[in-house]
Design a protein around this motif. Structure first.
Motif, mmCIF file in Angstrom:
data_model
loop_
_atom_site.group_PDB
_atom_site.id
_atom_site.type_symbol
_atom_site.label_atom_id
_atom_site.label_comp_id
_atom_site.label_asym_id
_atom_site.label_seq_id
_atom_site.Cartn_x
_atom_site.Cartn_y
_atom_site.Cartn_z
ATOM 1 N N ILE A 25 0.836 -1.209 0.000
ATOM 2 C CA ILE A 25 0.000 0.000 0.000
ATOM 3 C C ILE A 25 0.868 1.254 0.000
ATOM 4 N N GLU A 26 1.949 1.246 0.774
ATOM 5 C CA GLU A 26 2.853 2.410 0.810
ATOM 6 C C GLU A 26 3.427 2.704 -0.578
ATOM 7 N N ALA A 27 3.818 1.664 -1.301
ATOM 8 C CA ALA A 27 4.393 1.866 -2.644
ATOM 9 C C ALA A 27 3.402 2.583 -3.544
ATOM 10 N N TYR A 29 0.766 4.362 -2.498
ATOM 11 C CA TYR A 29 0.432 5.650 -1.885
ATOM 12 C C TYR A 29 1.470 6.718 -2.231
ATOM 13 N N HIS A 30 2.732 6.342 -2.240
ATOM 14 C CA HIS A 30 3.804 7.315 -2.456
ATOM 15 C C HIS A 30 4.159 7.528 -3.928
ATOM 16 N N SER A 31 3.555 6.765 -4.810
ATOM 17 C CA SER A 31 3.832 6.947 -6.230
ATOM 18 C C SER A 31 3.082 8.172 -6.741
ATOM 19 N N ASP A 32 3.772 9.014 -7.506
ATOM 20 C CA ASP A 32 3.121 10.218 -8.045
ATOM 21 C C ASP A 32 2.472 9.956 -9.394
ATOM 22 N N LYS A 33 2.505 8.699 -9.836
ATOM 23 C CA LYS A 33 1.858 8.342 -11.091
ATOM 24 C C LYS A 33 1.327 6.924 -10.967
ATOM 25 N N PRO A 34 0.360 6.560 -11.788
ATOM 26 C CA PRO A 34 -0.126 5.180 -11.786
ATOM 27 C C PRO A 34 1.010 4.224 -12.145
ATOM 28 N N ILE A 35 0.997 3.049 -11.537
ATOM 29 C CA ILE A 35 2.080 2.094 -11.758
ATOM 30 C C ILE A 35 1.536 0.761 -12.263
ATOM 31 N N SER A 36 2.353 0.099 -13.058
ATOM 32 C CA SER A 36 2.020 -1.235 -13.564
ATOM 33 C C SER A 36 2.349 -2.260 -12.484
ATOM 34 N N MET A 37 1.934 -3.489 -12.709
ATOM 35 C CA MET A 37 2.252 -4.563 -11.766
ATOM 36 C C MET A 37 3.766 -4.723 -11.604
ATOM 37 N N GLU A 38 4.475 -4.656 -12.716
ATOM 38 C CA GLU A 38 5.926 -4.832 -12.666
ATOM 39 C C GLU A 38 6.577 -3.704 -11.863
ATOM 40 N N GLU A 39 6.120 -2.480 -12.075
ATOM 41 C CA GLU A 39 6.649 -1.344 -11.311
ATOM 42 C C GLU A 39 6.305 -1.504 -9.839
ATOM 43 N N TRP A 40 5.112 -1.934 -9.562
ATOM 44 C CA TRP A 40 4.664 -2.133 -8.186
ATOM 45 C C TRP A 40 5.542 -3.165 -7.484
ATOM 46 N N LEU A 42 8.644 -4.013 -8.278
ATOM 47 C CA LEU A 42 9.984 -3.455 -8.066
ATOM 48 C C LEU A 42 10.018 -2.500 -6.867
ATOM 49 N N LEU A 43 8.971 -1.702 -6.707
ATOM 50 C CA LEU A 43 8.927 -0.756 -5.584
ATOM 51 C C LEU A 43 8.828 -1.459 -4.234
ATOM 52 N N THR A 44 8.311 -2.671 -4.212
ATOM 53 C CA THR A 44 8.141 -3.386 -2.939
ATOM 54 C C THR A 44 9.279 -4.355 -2.644
ATOM 55 N N LYS A 45 9.914 -4.874 -3.681
ATOM 56 C CA LYS A 45 10.967 -5.887 -3.507
ATOM 57 C C LYS A 45 12.137 -5.386 -2.664
ATOM 58 N N ASP A 46 12.486 -4.110 -2.790
ATOM 59 C CA ASP A 46 13.608 -3.578 -2.018
ATOM 60 C C ASP A 46 13.339 -3.639 -0.521
ATOM 61 N N LYS A 47 12.094 -3.438 -0.140
ATOM 62 C CA LYS A 47 11.746 -3.421 1.286
ATOM 63 C C LYS A 47 11.426 -4.804 1.820
ATOM 64 N N ASN A 48 10.980 -5.707 0.928
ATOM 65 C CA ASN A 48 10.671 -7.063 1.367
ATOM 66 C C ASN A 48 10.804 -8.000 0.165
ATOM 67 N N PRO A 49 11.937 -8.705 0.069
ATOM 68 C CA PRO A 49 12.165 -9.598 -1.076
ATOM 69 C C PRO A 49 11.152 -10.736 -1.184
ATOM 70 N N GLY A 50 10.406 -10.997 -0.110
ATOM 71 C CA GLY A 50 9.415 -12.079 -0.125
ATOM 72 C C GLY A 50 8.132 -11.738 -0.863
ATOM 73 N N ILE A 51 7.966 -10.473 -1.218
ATOM 74 C CA ILE A 51 6.755 -10.074 -1.941
ATOM 75 C C ILE A 51 6.878 -10.522 -3.392
ATOM 76 N N ASN A 52 5.821 -11.162 -3.890
ATOM 77 C CA ASN A 52 5.800 -11.590 -5.281
ATOM 78 C C ASN A 52 4.496 -11.122 -5.932
ATOM 79 N N LEU A 53 4.349 -11.413 -7.214
ATOM 80 C CA LEU A 53 3.163 -10.947 -7.937
ATOM 81 C C LEU A 53 1.864 -11.490 -7.346
ATOM 82 N N SER A 54 1.872 -12.728 -6.873
ATOM 83 C CA SER A 54 0.633 -13.274 -6.310
ATOM 84 C C SER A 54 0.235 -12.533 -5.037
#
Length: 144
Positions: A25-27, A29-40, A42-54
């Motif tokens: 949700i933070e990723a 919330y803090h994005s200044d533009k709409p993001i694709s799944m792939e961008e989403w 990437l924005l979350t992987k740095d903070k938690n490598p366990g996050i995946n597309l599912s």
């Protein structure tokens, strides 16, 4: 609506605030533009490598159920996401150069109500995206 209200709505609706959900949700919330799944992702992987597309897909369902997610369908056929932080759904002004999207609070569906009724059409959802250039990009284009 600020971030804390988003979190409160989530909790008050019976959803747990896991670390992964908070990061997802933070990723957005803090994005200044709409993001694709792939961008989403990437924005979350740095903070938690366990996050995946599912994990993101499951959270899309939650955010949609709460009316917090807006899907934007650019002309390229992709789907991008942004949080709906307004009381009602949003429409967007989208910059064709930088991709920034600004929500606008007016909804034209009321103006189309008579046309829709005359066509005996059962409208269940709609979206409106207006494309152009934001002030910064317009100024940059003028300098060239």
């Amino acid at each position: 609506m600020d971030f804390n209200k988003v979190i409160d709505l989530l909790k008050n609706s019976g959803y747990k605030l896991t670390n992964q959900r908070k990061i997802i949700i933070e990723a957005l919330y803090h994005s200044d533009k709409p993001i694709s799944m792939e961008e989403w992702l990437l924005l979350t992987k740095d903070k938690n490598p366990g996050i995946n597309l599912s994990t993101i897909y499951r959270n899309i369902d939650v955010l949609e159920d709460l009316g917090l997610l807006e899907k934007i369908r650019p002309k390229d056929g992709s789907i991008k996401y942004t949080l709906n932080l307004m009381e009602n759904h949003s429409h967007f002004l989208i910059c064709k150069r930088c991709g920034k999207a600004e929500a606008i609070e007016c909804c034209l569906s009321k103006e189309f109500k008579k046309v829709i009724e005359d066509k005996e059409f059962d409208l269940i959802e709609h979206n409106l995206e207006l494309y152009g250039y934001c002030k910064e990009c317009h100024n940059e284009l003028d300098k060239k």
